[in-house]
Design a protein around this motif. Structure first.
Motif, PDB file in Angstrom:
ATOM      1  N   LEU A 114      56.884  -3.517-120.567  1.00  0.00           N
ATOM      2  CA  LEU A 114      55.567  -3.267-121.416  1.00  0.00           C
ATOM      3  C   LEU A 114      56.201  -2.139-122.384  1.00  0.00           C
ATOM      4  CD1 LEU A 114      52.514  -2.973-118.909  1.00  0.00           C
ATOM      5  CD2 LEU A 114      53.364  -4.823-120.396  1.00  0.00           C
ATOM      6  N   LEU A 115      57.218  -1.502-122.480  1.00  0.00           N
ATOM      7  CA  LEU A 115      57.426  -0.554-123.357  1.00  0.00           C
ATOM      8  C   LEU A 115      58.415  -0.968-124.230  1.00  0.00           C
ATOM      9  CD1 LEU A 115      58.404   2.562-120.542  1.00  0.00           C
ATOM     10  CD2 LEU A 115      56.102   2.175-121.892  1.00  0.00           C
ATOM     11  N   ASP A 116      58.999  -2.125-124.354  1.00  0.00           N
ATOM     12  CA  ASP A 116      59.657  -2.982-125.235  1.00  0.00           C
ATOM     13  C   ASP A 116      59.225  -2.602-126.617  1.00  0.00           C
ATOM     14  OD1 ASP A 116      61.627  -3.092-123.409  1.00  0.00           O
ATOM     15  OD2 ASP A 116      61.364  -5.290-123.153  1.00  0.00           O
ATOM     16  N   LYS A 117      57.957  -3.042-126.815  1.00  0.00           N
ATOM     17  CA  LYS A 117      57.294  -2.836-128.244  1.00  0.00           C
ATOM     18  C   LYS A 117      57.230  -1.516-128.885  1.00  0.00           C
ATOM     19  CE  LYS A 117      52.397  -1.874-127.453  1.00  0.00           C
ATOM     20  NZ  LYS A 117      50.973  -2.296-127.709  1.00  0.00           N
ATOM     21  N   TYR A 118      57.511  -0.636-128.174  1.00  0.00           N
ATOM     22  CA  TYR A 118      57.663   0.984-128.770  1.00  0.00           C
ATOM     23  C   TYR A 118      59.141   0.935-129.133  1.00  0.00           C
ATOM     24  CZ  TYR A 118      53.198   0.931-126.312  1.00  0.00           C
ATOM     25  OH  TYR A 118      51.860   0.755-126.234  1.00  0.00           O
ATOM     26  N   LYS A 119      59.389   1.013-130.376  1.00  0.00           N
ATOM     27  CA  LYS A 119      60.477   1.139-130.824  1.00  0.00           C
ATOM     28  C   LYS A 119      61.133   2.425-131.080  1.00  0.00           C
ATOM     29  CE  LYS A 119      60.771  -3.222-131.253  1.00  0.00           C
ATOM     30  NZ  LYS A 119      61.398  -3.803-130.000  1.00  0.00           N
ATOM     31  N   ASN A 120      60.415   3.543-130.823  1.00  0.00           N
ATOM     32  CA  ASN A 120      60.740   4.814-130.909  1.00  0.00           C
ATOM     33  C   ASN A 120      60.472   5.629-129.766  1.00  0.00           C
ATOM     34  OD1 ASN A 120      61.370   4.874-134.000  1.00  0.00           O
ATOM     35  ND2 ASN A 120      59.386   4.020-133.724  1.00  0.00           N
ATOM     36  N   LYS A 121      61.350   6.404-129.631  1.00  0.00           N
ATOM     37  CA  LYS A 121      61.008   7.502-128.218  1.00  0.00           C
ATOM     38  C   LYS A 121      61.748   8.885-128.498  1.00  0.00           C
ATOM     39  CE  LYS A 121      64.886   5.640-126.017  1.00  0.00           C
ATOM     40  NZ  LYS A 121      65.356   4.832-124.704  1.00  0.00           N
ATOM     41  N   THR A 122      60.875  10.031-127.988  1.00  0.00           N
ATOM     42  CA  THR A 122      61.054  11.276-127.955  1.00  0.00           C
ATOM     43  C   THR A 122      61.078  11.856-126.727  1.00  0.00           C
ATOM     44  OG1 THR A 122      60.207  11.488-130.332  1.00  0.00           O
ATOM     45  CG2 THR A 122      60.500  13.485-128.865  1.00  0.00           C
TER      46      THR A 122
END
Length: 191
Positions: free
Chosen positions: A121-129
């Motif tokens: 489910l997290l694959d669609k979020y292309k950015n992370k901090t």
């Protein structure tokens, strides 16, 4: 709406309607993040807690609402970034696509469980901090914010290279907004 979850290496988020670990730093993070906000959870998650969490507007998403704080429609909460989707696993699966971001505590443990978070489910979020990391109650953890940045980059590109297409009052407001973003760490952006 923002998703918030903690899961073990194997994706476990629960066992027998409770957390199969004790990580005080994660509990403190959850409290400080959601205090004064609206939290939405499923009936099973609510029943495992047993009561509304203090200092938060607790809303239960259920097929058959019976109480004042129970709903069967998320529409009024979708555009609100002070609303947190708090589980359980079926709500994450059904509604993660409606979340603008996810705040995830990755716990470096393997535990048995009967409730899981689908990490795809997290694959669609292309950015992370990385928000924080450490060890709490002998559990190593990382708290990571997963988010989209595409709209901001598009706005930046249009304002910088095609300002004639943006009406004056919108352009000045957008430029003020971009000035607020200047401290943004560009290395966090996966371009």
């Amino acid at each position: 709406m923002i998703g918030i979850v903690a899961f073990a290496n194997n994706g476990v988020i629960g066992k027998n309607n409770s957390l199969p670990w004790r990580c005080l730093d994660d509990l403190k993070h959850f409290k400080s993040t959601t205090l004064g906000k609206t939290i939405i959870m499923g009936r099973t998650t609510y029943n495992s807690i047993g009561k509304p969490l203090p200092g938060r507007n607790t809303v239960i998403l259920t097929k058959t609402p019976r109480e004042e704080n129970e709903i069967n429609d998320l529409s009024k909460y979708l555009e609100d970034d002070s609303v947190y989707l708090c589980g359980g696993s079926s709500l994450y699966s059904q509604f993660s696509h409606l979340c603008s971001e996810f705040i995830v505590t990755h716990l470096d443990i393997d535990v048995d469980g009967d409730s899981f978070f689908d990490r795809f489910l997290l694959d669609k979020y292309k950015n992370k901090t990385l928000l924080s990391s450490g060890v709490s109650n002998d559990i190593s953890y990382r708290i990571i914010r997963y988010y989209f940045i595409g709209a901001l980059l598009a706005l930046f590109f249009i304002l910088r290279y095609f300002p004639e297409f943006v009406p004056g009052h919108i352009s000045s407001l957008a430029l003020q907004f971009l000035e607020l973003l200047e401290p943004l760490q560009w290395q966090d952006l996966e371009l």
